[in-house]
Design a protein around this motif. Structure first.
Motif, PDB file in Angstrom:
ATOM      1  N   LYS A   1       4.296  11.913   6.671  1.00  0.00           N
ATOM      2  CA  LYS A   1       5.386  11.079   5.917  1.00  0.00           C
ATOM      3  C   LYS A   1       4.308  10.334   4.963  1.00  0.00           C
ATOM      4  N   THR A   2       5.100   9.645   3.901  1.00  0.00           N
ATOM      5  CA  THR A   2       4.528   8.841   3.085  1.00  0.00           C
ATOM      6  C   THR A   2       5.455   7.657   2.906  1.00  0.00           C
ATOM      7  N   LEU A   3       4.753   6.426   2.894  1.00  0.00           N
ATOM      8  CA  LEU A   3       5.513   5.131   2.425  1.00  0.00           C
ATOM      9  C   LEU A   3       4.850   4.772   1.310  1.00  0.00           C
ATOM     10  N   ASP A   4       5.621   4.325   0.401  1.00  0.00           N
ATOM     11  CA  ASP A   4       5.020   3.939  -0.948  1.00  0.00           C
ATOM     12  C   ASP A   4       4.811   2.521  -0.989  1.00  0.00           C
ATOM     13  N   ASN A   5       5.654   1.727  -0.349  1.00  0.00           N
ATOM     14  CA  ASN A   5       5.396   0.137  -0.487  1.00  0.00           C
ATOM     15  C   ASN A   5       5.206  -0.446   1.120  1.00  0.00           C
ATOM     16  N   PHE A   6       4.200   0.180   1.660  1.00  0.00           N
ATOM     17  CA  PHE A   6       4.002  -0.298   2.903  1.00  0.00           C
ATOM     18  C   PHE A   6       3.352  -1.882   2.928  1.00  0.00           C
ATOM     19  N   LYS A   7       3.809  -2.775   3.679  1.00  0.00           N
ATOM     20  CA  LYS A   7       3.299  -4.220   3.598  1.00  0.00           C
ATOM     21  C   LYS A   7       3.073  -4.720   5.184  1.00  0.00           C
ATOM     22  N   LYS A   8       2.295  -5.729   4.980  1.00  0.00           N
ATOM     23  CA  LYS A   8       2.038  -6.283   6.390  1.00  0.00           C
ATOM     24  C   LYS A   8       3.313  -6.846   7.108  1.00  0.00           C
ATOM     25  N   GLY A   9       3.764  -6.399   8.322  1.00  0.00           N
ATOM     26  CA  GLY A   9       4.742  -6.736   9.042  1.00  0.00           C
ATOM     27  C   GLY A   9       5.939  -5.691   8.966  1.00  0.00           C
ATOM     28  N   ASP A  10       5.759  -4.492   8.364  1.00  0.00           N
ATOM     29  CA  ASP A  10       6.730  -3.501   8.324  1.00  0.00           C
ATOM     30  C   ASP A  10       6.792  -2.827   9.566  1.00  0.00           C
ATOM     31  N   TYR A  11       7.991  -2.479  10.214  1.00  0.00           N
ATOM     32  CA  TYR A  11       8.211  -1.465  11.188  1.00  0.00           C
ATOM     33  C   TYR A  11       8.159  -0.173  10.627  1.00  0.00           C
ATOM     34  N   VAL A  12       7.480   0.722  11.503  1.00  0.00           N
ATOM     35  CA  VAL A  12       7.371   2.106  10.924  1.00  0.00           C
ATOM     36  C   VAL A  12       7.868   2.999  12.117  1.00  0.00           C
ATOM     37  N   ALA A  13       8.856   3.821  11.657  1.00  0.00           N
ATOM     38  CA  ALA A  13       9.502   4.762  12.482  1.00  0.00           C
ATOM     39  C   ALA A  13       8.422   5.631  13.261  1.00  0.00           C
TER      40      ALA A  13
ATOM     41  N   LYS B   1       0.832  -1.254   0.023  1.00  0.00           N
ATOM     42  CA  LYS B   1      -0.058  -0.022  -0.055  1.00  0.00           C
ATOM     43  C   LYS B   1       0.696   1.332   0.042  1.00  0.00           C
ATOM     44  N   LYS B   2       0.351   2.331  -0.683  1.00  0.00           N
ATOM     45  CA  LYS B   2       0.944   3.749  -0.603  1.00  0.00           C
ATOM     46  C   LYS B   2       0.221   4.371   0.709  1.00  0.00           C
ATOM     47  N   ILE B   3       0.943   4.503   1.760  1.00  0.00           N
ATOM     48  CA  ILE B   3      -0.083   5.128   2.608  1.00  0.00           C
ATOM     49  C   ILE B   3       0.600   6.521   3.242  1.00  0.00           C
ATOM     50  N   GLN B   4      -0.110   7.514   3.566  1.00  0.00           N
ATOM     51  CA  GLN B   4       0.307   8.640   4.167  1.00  0.00           C
ATOM     52  C   GLN B   4       0.191   8.651   5.772  1.00  0.00           C
ATOM     53  N   TYR B   5       0.897   9.280   6.785  1.00  0.00           N
ATOM     54  CA  TYR B   5       0.690   9.081   8.063  1.00  0.00           C
ATOM     55  C   TYR B   5       1.205  10.480   8.510  1.00  0.00           C
TER      56      TYR B   5
END
Length: 467
Positions: A363-375, A177-181
């Motif tokens: 912040k934007t993550l272009d290729n977030f997938k389940k299991g990723d650690y997010v700073a 997923k591409k997500i913003q947070y």
């Protein structure tokens, strides 16, 4: 295997002596006391203790030889209440378990099978001699366990999974997923005086948490040090097995240095972080010396000067940390509320634009997938849960994380791989069914908790010796 289970049974029985109450035997003379109510009806002390014993037995079955290792992580008191709440649900649903269902369950347990046949003599010995209950009482525990499973099975049977549900679940599990947070640090919240933790709140939280508010065991050391570049010149020092600290210091002109007090989680003062030295420091008795310990920068010989046992902190010692903890919680609540109030504005005026105007970094993550650690957020399970039901363009509710409050948006979902989806469909269906069943069971328990009121005084008295 039977030897292991006998050992476990003995381990379980040992835990059943609580403040003079022997579970499965006589009580302490206060059998009229009720530890709580369900649906405004008193739960008898004996019924609660029976449930407490049963969840120990169940944990022993689940974890096998790892039970001893795992039991410190299980909230048996809470599990006992959950079991009673679910048994109340069993009554409401009029669920009955027949004798042959209990027999079938027992007959399927490998522990009781000997040469392909149910070993009745071992079964009776295990239950009577080791668990210290009668076979009848143990079989009633199993009957209740199976009845609770029927509650779960009824929930599972009522869950419908559509093709769209499966496709969405496939994307959640496998897609990117591409997500913003945006993360709102809790320190950024401006708390009014009325929102800050006061002494009354601090006293209340201390009374609940004081057993966990501890100063860990600490050690103070003396040590000798030989740098790596002098190891060859002073190699004779390493061969002096009988020489005392003081003798080595005098003979080889080695300075005796001292550390301050430190815990197992600290770097060793004057030395640094060293697993080898930490292990020796907390293993040796006071006044005992280690052998030489070789590290990259040199060799150390340590002597334990003093030890301080773990102790519960006083209210005064805990006050500053508890105030910070409560203020952090209140600040996070304020920020969650603020982000949720901004959500409608984000949906019309833009996610990134609205948040930036309010001073929040996006912040934007272009290729977030389940299991990723997010700073700044932490383990992805927090994000996974919030993202699971969001479609492209949707914004989550704000939620709390250790660093503050977070809100996020799904910008783009990866597309479905039809071929792979078709090949994994049935496996996915079973996995999604398990997930939804677990969610429904959790929701059921949360609702049932509203019917429970616990007598804290009675519980504290009952478990007075439990640390």
């Amino acid at each position: 295997q039977k030897g292991i289970y006998i050992f476990l049974a003995l381990a379980v029985v040992i835990t059943f002596a609580i403040s003079g109450v022997i579970l499965g035997g006589r009580d302490s003379g206060n059998s009229s006391a009720s530890p709580g109510k369900i649906d405004n009806k008193n739960v008898s002390l004996q019924d609660y203790l029976k449930s407490y014993k049963a969840v120990h037995h169940q944990a022993a079955w689940i974890y096998g030889e790892k039970f001893q290792e795992m039991q410190g992580l299980i909230n048996f008191k809470g599990e006992a209440w959950d079991r009673l709440l679910l048994l109340n649900q069993v009554k409401l649903q009029k669920i009955k378990i027949k004798d042959d269902e209990v027999v079938d369950w027992l007959g399927a347990q490998p522990i009781f099978i000997n040469k392909g046949v149910f070993d009745e003599a071992f079964y009776k010995r295990y239950v009577s001699d080791y668990l210290k209950v009668s076979p009848r009482d143990f079989e009633e525990e199993i009957r209740e366990l199976l009845a609770i499973r029927k509650v779960q099975q009824n929930i599972r049977a009522g869950i419908h999974i559509s093709e769209e549900d499966l496709k969405n679940f496939y994307i959640q599990e496998n897609g990117q997923k591409k997500i913003q947070y945006a993360v709102a640090p809790w320190e950024s919240a401006k708390l009014e005086g009325t929102e800050k933790a006061d002494d009354k709140e601090i006293n209340q939280i201390y009374s609940i948490m004081k057993e966990k508010l501890t100063e860990p065991e600490k050690v103070k050391l003396a040590f000798l040090f030989i740098p790596s570049d002098k190891k060859e010149a002073l190699k004779a020092a390493f061969d002096e097995k009988e020489a005392t600290f003081e003798a080595l210091s005098k003979k080889y002109t080695l300075e005796i240095k001292e550390t301050g007090y430190f815990s197992k989680n600290d770097a060793v003062p004057e030395i640094g972080l060293s697993k080898e030295i930490l292990t020796q420091a907390f293993t040796l008795d006071v006044s005992k010396e280690s052998d030489w310990i070789s590290l990259e920068k040199g060799s150390y010989k340590i002597k334990v000067l003093d030890k301080k046992a773990e102790r519960v902190l006083t209210l005064e010692e805990s006050k500053a940390e508890l105030q910070k903890l409560l203020n952090k919680q209140k600040a996070t609540d304020v920020l969650v509320k603020k982000l949720n109030e901004l959500k409608k504005k984000m949906e019309t005026g833009g996610f990134e634009e609205t948040l930036k105007a309010e001073g929040f970094e996006v912040k934007t993550l272009d290729n977030f997938k389940k299991g990723d650690y997010v700073a700044s957020v932490g383990p992805s399970s927090l994000l996974d849960k919030k993202l699971s039901d969001l479609k492209e363009g949707q914004i989550s509710d704000a939620f709390a994380v250790p660093t503050g409050a977070v809100i996020l948006k799904v910008v783009k979902n990866s597309r479905l791989d039809e071929k792979k989806f078709a090949s994994e469909k049935e496996t996915l269906r079973a996995k999604l069914l398990d997930k939804k069943t677990e969610e429904e069971m959790t929701a059921l328990l949360e609702n049932l908790h509203k019917k429970l009121s616990i007598d804290v005084k009675t519980m504290n008295k009952l478990f007075a010796e439990d640390k």
